[in-house]
Scaffold this motif. Sequence first.
Motif, PDB file in Angstrom:
ATOM      1  N   GLY A 291       0.811  -1.219   0.000  1.00  6.38           N
ATOM      2  CA  GLY A 291       0.000   0.000   0.000  1.00  6.38           C
ATOM      3  C   GLY A 291       0.838   1.260   0.000  1.00  6.38           C
ATOM      4  N   PHE A 292       1.975   1.223   0.687  1.00 10.08           N
ATOM      5  CA  PHE A 292       2.851   2.394   0.721  1.00 10.08           C
ATOM      6  C   PHE A 292       3.369   2.716  -0.681  1.00 10.08           C
ATOM      7  N   PHE A 293       3.826   1.698  -1.400  1.00 10.05           N
ATOM      8  CA  PHE A 293       4.379   1.942  -2.734  1.00 10.05           C
ATOM      9  C   PHE A 293       3.296   2.366  -3.728  1.00 10.05           C
ATOM     10  N   LEU A 294       2.112   1.806  -3.595  1.00 13.08           N
ATOM     11  CA  LEU A 294       1.027   2.206  -4.502  1.00 13.08           C
ATOM     12  C   LEU A 294       0.599   3.648  -4.247  1.00 13.08           C
ATOM     13  N   LEU A 295       0.429   4.005  -2.980  1.00 13.40           N
ATOM     14  CA  LEU A 295       0.064   5.384  -2.673  1.00 13.40           C
ATOM     15  C   LEU A 295       1.189   6.346  -3.048  1.00 13.40           C
ATOM     16  N   ASN A 296       2.428   5.897  -2.900  1.00 17.66           N
ATOM     17  CA  ASN A 296       3.551   6.744  -3.288  1.00 17.66           C
ATOM     18  C   ASN A 296       3.570   6.979  -4.799  1.00 17.66           C
ATOM     19  N   LEU A 297       3.120   5.978  -5.564  1.00 17.50           N
ATOM     20  CA  LEU A 297       3.020   6.149  -7.013  1.00 17.50           C
ATOM     21  C   LEU A 297       2.013   7.236  -7.369  1.00 17.50           C
TER      22      LEU A 297
ATOM     23  N   MET B 230       7.301  12.773   7.368  1.00 17.53           N
ATOM     24  CA  MET B 230       6.580  13.532   8.392  1.00 17.53           C
ATOM     25  C   MET B 230       5.163  13.000   8.583  1.00 17.53           C
ATOM     26  N   SER B 231       4.426  12.789   7.500  1.00 20.13           N
ATOM     27  CA  SER B 231       3.047  12.314   7.617  1.00 20.13           C
ATOM     28  C   SER B 231       2.993  10.900   8.189  1.00 20.13           C
ATOM     29  N   THR B 232       3.948  10.048   7.810  1.00 15.38           N
ATOM     30  CA  THR B 232       3.973   8.684   8.357  1.00 15.38           C
ATOM     31  C   THR B 232       4.211   8.706   9.860  1.00 15.38           C
ATOM     32  N   LEU B 233       5.108   9.577  10.295  1.00 19.34           N
ATOM     33  CA  LEU B 233       5.378   9.674  11.732  1.00 19.34           C
ATOM     34  C   LEU B 233       4.157  10.183  12.494  1.00 19.34           C
ATOM     35  N   ILE B 234       3.455  11.162  11.926  1.00 18.52           N
ATOM     36  CA  ILE B 234       2.261  11.698  12.593  1.00 18.52           C
ATOM     37  C   ILE B 234       1.162  10.636  12.680  1.00 18.52           C
ATOM     38  N   VAL B 235       0.937   9.920  11.568  1.00 19.92           N
ATOM     39  CA  VAL B 235      -0.086   8.873  11.570  1.00 19.92           C
ATOM     40  C   VAL B 235       0.273   7.767  12.567  1.00 19.92           C
ATOM     41  N   ALA B 236       1.555   7.420  12.667  1.00 12.12           N
ATOM     42  CA  ALA B 236       1.980   6.394  13.617  1.00 12.12           C
ATOM     43  C   ALA B 236       1.745   6.834  15.058  1.00 12.12           C
ATOM     44  N   LEU B 237       2.028   8.093  15.343  1.00 16.85           N
ATOM     45  CA  LEU B 237       1.788   8.597  16.700  1.00 16.85           C
ATOM     46  C   LEU B 237       0.300   8.637  17.024  1.00 16.85           C
TER      47      LEU B 237
ATOM     48  N   THR C  64      -7.650   5.766  12.037  1.00 20.26           N
ATOM     49  CA  THR C  64      -8.717   5.859  11.045  1.00 20.26           C
ATOM     50  C   THR C  64      -8.116   6.148   9.676  1.00 20.26           C
ATOM     51  N   ASP C  65      -8.802   5.681   8.637  1.00 25.94           N
ATOM     52  CA  ASP C  65      -8.341   5.922   7.269  1.00 25.94           C
ATOM     53  C   ASP C  65      -8.535   7.364   6.820  1.00 25.94           C
ATOM     54  N   LEU C  66      -9.269   8.142   7.592  1.00 22.32           N
ATOM     55  CA  LEU C  66      -9.489   9.541   7.214  1.00 22.32           C
ATOM     56  C   LEU C  66      -8.211  10.367   7.270  1.00 22.32           C
ATOM     57  N   THR C  67      -7.176   9.869   7.946  1.00 19.27           N
ATOM     58  CA  THR C  67      -5.912  10.609   8.007  1.00 19.27           C
ATOM     59  C   THR C  67      -5.144  10.536   6.691  1.00 19.27           C
ATOM     60  N   VAL C  68      -5.597   9.725   5.755  1.00 23.73           N
ATOM     61  CA  VAL C  68      -4.880   9.607   4.481  1.00 23.73           C
ATOM     62  C   VAL C  68      -4.910  10.918   3.716  1.00 23.73           C
ATOM     63  N   TYR C  69      -6.040  11.582   3.681  1.00 30.40           N
ATOM     64  CA  TYR C  69      -6.179  12.798   2.871  1.00 30.40           C
ATOM     65  C   TYR C  69      -5.339  13.958   3.410  1.00 30.40           C
ATOM     66  N   PRO C  70      -5.380  14.266   4.705  1.00 31.30           N
ATOM     67  CA  PRO C  70      -4.448  15.297   5.200  1.00 31.30           C
ATOM     68  C   PRO C  70      -2.990  14.914   5.017  1.00 31.30           C
ATOM     69  N   ALA C  71      -2.692  13.617   5.096  1.00 26.71           N
ATOM     70  CA  ALA C  71      -1.311  13.179   4.905  1.00 26.71           C
ATOM     71  C   ALA C  71      -0.837  13.456   3.483  1.00 26.71           C
ATOM     72  N   VAL C  72      -1.692  13.221   2.487  1.00 27.75           N
ATOM     73  CA  VAL C  72      -1.321  13.498   1.095  1.00 27.75           C
ATOM     74  C   VAL C  72      -1.074  14.991   0.884  1.00 27.75           C
ATOM     75  N   VAL C  73      -1.931  15.819   1.463  1.00 29.38           N
ATOM     76  CA  VAL C  73      -1.744  17.277   1.341  1.00 29.38           C
ATOM     77  C   VAL C  73      -0.424  17.708   1.980  1.00 29.38           C
ATOM     78  N   LEU C  74      -0.106  17.155   3.142  1.00 33.43           N
ATOM     79  CA  LEU C  74       1.151  17.481   3.814  1.00 33.43           C
ATOM     80  C   LEU C  74       2.349  17.022   2.989  1.00 33.43           C
ATOM     81  N   ASP C  75       2.261  15.851   2.377  1.00 36.33           N
ATOM     82  CA  ASP C  75       3.361  15.351   1.553  1.00 36.33           C
ATOM     83  C   ASP C  75       3.622  16.265   0.364  1.00 36.33           C
ATOM     84  N   LEU C  76       2.571  16.692  -0.315  1.00 36.53           N
ATOM     85  CA  LEU C  76       2.744  17.568  -1.477  1.00 36.53           C
ATOM     86  C   LEU C  76       3.277  18.940  -1.054  1.00 36.53           C
ATOM     87  N   PHE C  77       2.877  19.415   0.110  1.00 34.96           N
ATOM     88  CA  PHE C  77       3.417  20.685   0.608  1.00 34.96           C
ATOM     89  C   PHE C  77       4.923  20.581   0.845  1.00 34.96           C
ATOM     90  N   ILE C  78       5.368  19.479   1.420  1.00 39.90           N
ATOM     91  CA  ILE C  78       6.804  19.288   1.655  1.00 39.90           C
ATOM     92  C   ILE C  78       7.545  19.172   0.332  1.00 39.90           C
TER      93      ILE C  78
END
Length: 367
Positions: free
Chosen positions: A179-185, A217-224, A232-246
Amino acid sequence: MFKDFRSALFRLKDYRQLMRRRTGRFFAYCAFLCLLTWLTGFALPLGMFWQRQGGVRHFFEANIPEFTIQNGKLSVPGGYHREGADYYVDINTDASHKIDLNAQETRTLMALKSVVLLGDADQLVMKNDSGGIAADLRTIRFQDFQDGISKETLLSLTGYVKWGLVIAGVIVYAGLLIGFFLLNLVEAVLAALLLRFVGVYTDFGSTYRLTGYARTMSTLIVALLALLGFDTDLTVYPAVVLDLFIVARAAQCMRAAGNARNTGDNRAPHTDDTSIRALTSEPAPEEKPSGEEESADSAARETEAQTETEAQNATETQPASEAETEANNNRDRDAAPEESASEKKVADSTAETPPRDDITPSDGWSF
């Protein structure tokens, strides 16, 4: 590994070097990020549950009622009912009780509780929407089971539960990695468009690695959050936004470094990276002269060089001739007094000794 982790978290200007990492090192780093998610989302909660319940067998003994399955029917003497803030369990095997999924009470329970387990003599209905996106409704029919299954049967199988948990952990980790590699794609495609907009051009492989490191950063936040119980899976969308910002911030740093290097700013960090080309102004190429112009220029240069050589030779010859003339004059002046002195001496000697015409004995001469 930990150096890359620190750079990905706190040093945006190091993303240029992170994008140049080898493929094996990048995959190992992604596996490390998935390991953090697996530990906080699966291993640690399971370990805490194991310690709190005292093992699987003790958990079954304390939480599973006495039951038997015979002739395709479930029998639970006295029934079983448990209810909590986020779950509801009700099993009633009386012949007069049947589960009605369309009843208003049942639909209300399904809406209010994340985990619902309802049972009668013929079936079990389980609903689970703890993931936060959609409810998972399953039905188990007892006519599919063999006769003679009871609580003692389950307790005898607890020895295999440990191996089942180990296999489940491996499967969960493999799923997280895939899932990590697919979402990273998906994020790499979005990041490629974003890099074009910012003005940084690179190949897709470098963009894929850039996105993977930006997800630290997003992976660490989700893990914490999972460690704190907010899974919850709802953290996926804010995580994607944070990744693109970085990614955007890292691209701006790389572009600024490329502009500073092209303008010769010594304060900018210099690297040998050729995989990123910042959109900067380049000096226009110089026009090469034609063949006739080159011939004319070379002839003019040869004429000028010959003129300079003749002038230099003339300059060197003139002082030499002047020095030679002066030396000759000095020798003539020195020679003139010597000749005058010799002539004078000869004249004096001639005047003092007159010629004698006769020789007499009185002169001391005798024949």
